[in-house]
Design an enzyme around this catalytic site. Structure first.
Site, PDB file in Angstrom:
ATOM      1  N   ASP A  49       0.834  -1.213   0.000  1.00 49.28           N
ATOM      2  CA  ASP A  49       0.000   0.000   0.000  1.00 49.28           C
ATOM      3  C   ASP A  49       0.862   1.253   0.000  1.00 49.28           C
ATOM      4  OD1 ASP A  49       0.780  -0.637   2.727  1.00 49.28           O
ATOM      5  OD2 ASP A  49      -0.626   0.905   3.406  1.00 49.28           O
ATOM      6  N   GLU A 109       0.063  -1.235   5.628  1.00 53.58           N
ATOM      7  CA  GLU A 109       1.121  -0.818   6.559  1.00 53.58           C
ATOM      8  C   GLU A 109       0.946   0.654   6.923  1.00 53.58           C
ATOM      9  OE1 GLU A 109       5.194   0.727   7.723  1.00 53.58           O
ATOM     10  OE2 GLU A 109       3.846   1.406   6.166  1.00 53.58           O
TER      11      GLU A 109
END
Ligand code: ZN
Length: 404
Positions: free
Chosen positions: A72, A167
């Protein structure tokens, strides 16, 4: 450059997991590419994690090593329609981003660029972040997988690959299946400058404070009403301004930091993060914060508050110190690649901080990703290549130290 063009921005407001389903677009693709390399068990699970195993080719009993990166990108800055640009043979100039010429990656603000003269630098085009955080890490690990598959002469134990979602919104390891992963030690590939080897992070708590004011009709509020918004403002104003805050601390100093405020005249909620390298000090910070709050509220006997502390993550050093080989081998691998390892405490957390406490001691290695979460993000191709070379050598360090 292919991976950054896939929008994988995570969303802190989302309750689903992964927080945005578009992250799975990249994860699917990575699993597919790993299978095409011949890594038979590579797959994405229902949560969007990618797991893959490269079997050992060593006769020795080598610890299972996991390499981990997150797919991400940060919610701080758009990750839609990223246009990566390759600046070949960089010569020390400021880099003006063409789609918004007010975005200039200057050597003044990013002196690391001057260390990368002659390298090929990848940037975004000015409208989005680049997403080198952490697609540089993804690329480094994918390149490692390719190298190991193509060259069976590289001796190594079993290697596990893990790609995680979310994350950037602090939930990256929520659904990692540690048993399925089955690794002894890990490394996240999410560090910046060449040589960076991070194994000390903040310990972190969150605090949510709700202030209850006294509500009344504004037309007849005299002597009765206490506005919760104003209470919150008074509390924030009472916090120290020259210490104990991120904007006035550095190095090993801890802080408290308001991150969110919401409310109305009746009640208001303030969120804080609390950070220190010394886990024991978190409680002292929280007691001090509550003490200041009590003091402010002492002038308003009809008001009340709640003060809820939540553990976020812990300094991974507490775990890493028990396994010095993890750091020793990483340092040896960097030196073998002509790189001086540099370790400094991270004023933040990594997925590795949580993984370390879930049973997978997991320091963080450099990838070259710089100016994270911004439109001026950049990465050197040669730094990524060096990172892959370090991983190849690191596996040999572990293999060489193992005994039959
Ligand atoms: Zn990252």
């Amino acid at each position: 450059m292919r991976y950054v063009q896939i929008d994988t921005q995570s969303d802190p407001e989302s309750d689903s997991f992964p927080s945005t389903s578009k992250q799975k677009d990249l994860s699917q693709m990575l699993a597919h590419e790993l299978r095409e390399m011949g890594i038979a068990d590579a797959h994405m699970d229902e949560w969007g994690y990618v797991y893959a195993t490269i079997p050992s080719n060593s006769p020795n009993k080598v610890p299972v090593i996991c390499f981990c990166a997150h797919v991400d990108t940060a919610p701080d800055c758009s990750g839609t329609h990223v246009k990566p640009l390759l600046h070949k043979n960089y010569q020390g100039q400021d880099i003006v981003l063409p789609d918004d010429p007010t975005q200039v990656i200057s050597t003044k603000n990013h002196p690391y660029l001057l260390e990368r003269m002659g390298d090929d630098i990848i940037t975004a085009s000015g409208l989005t972040l680049l997403g080198a955080d952490d697609k540089a890490g993804v690329a480094v690990i994918m390149e490692l997988a390719k190298r190991l598959q193509e060259d069976p002469a590289i001796p190594h134990g079993e290697v596990k690959i893990l790609f995680t979602p979310d994350e950037e919104v602090g939930r990256g390891v929520e659904h990692v299946d540690m048993k399925k992963l089955g690794a002894d030690f890990g490394y996240t590939l999410d560090g910046s400058e060449r040589g960076s080897l991070e194994f000390e992070t903040f310990s972190a708590d969150g605090v949510e404070i709700t202030l209850q004011g006294v509500i009344a009709h504004p037309g007849s509020a005299k002597g009765k009403m206490v506005n919760a918004i104003k209470l919150g403002a008074a509390f924030l104003d009472a916090l120290p301004k020259h210490e104990w805050a991120p904007e006035v601390t550095a190095g090993r100093e801890g802080f408290v930091h308001p991150t969110d405020i919401k409310g109305g005249a009746e009640s208001a909620t303030l969120k804080f993060i609390v950070r220190d390298f010394d886990t024991k000090k978190l409680q002292l910070h929280e007691e001090r914060l509550e003490g200041i709050l009590k003091e402010v509220l002492s002038a308003y006997p009809n008001c009340s508050y709640s003060f809820v502390v939540k553990e976020q993550y812990r300094n991974m050093r507490e775990v890493i110190d028990q396994h010095p080989d993890i750091i020793r081998h990483a340092q040896a691998a960097m030196r073998a690649c002509g790189i001086d390892p540099v370790s400094s405490p991270v004023r933040g957390g990594t997925d590795g901080s949580r993984l370390s406490f879930m049973g997978l001691p997991c320091p963080n290695l450099f990838t070259g990703e710089m100016a994270l979460h911004s439109k001026q993000e950049f990465v050197s191709v040669q730094d990524m290549e060096k990172a892959t070379a370090v991983l190849v050598n690191l596996l040999q360090q572990w293999e060489g130290a193992a005994v039959g």
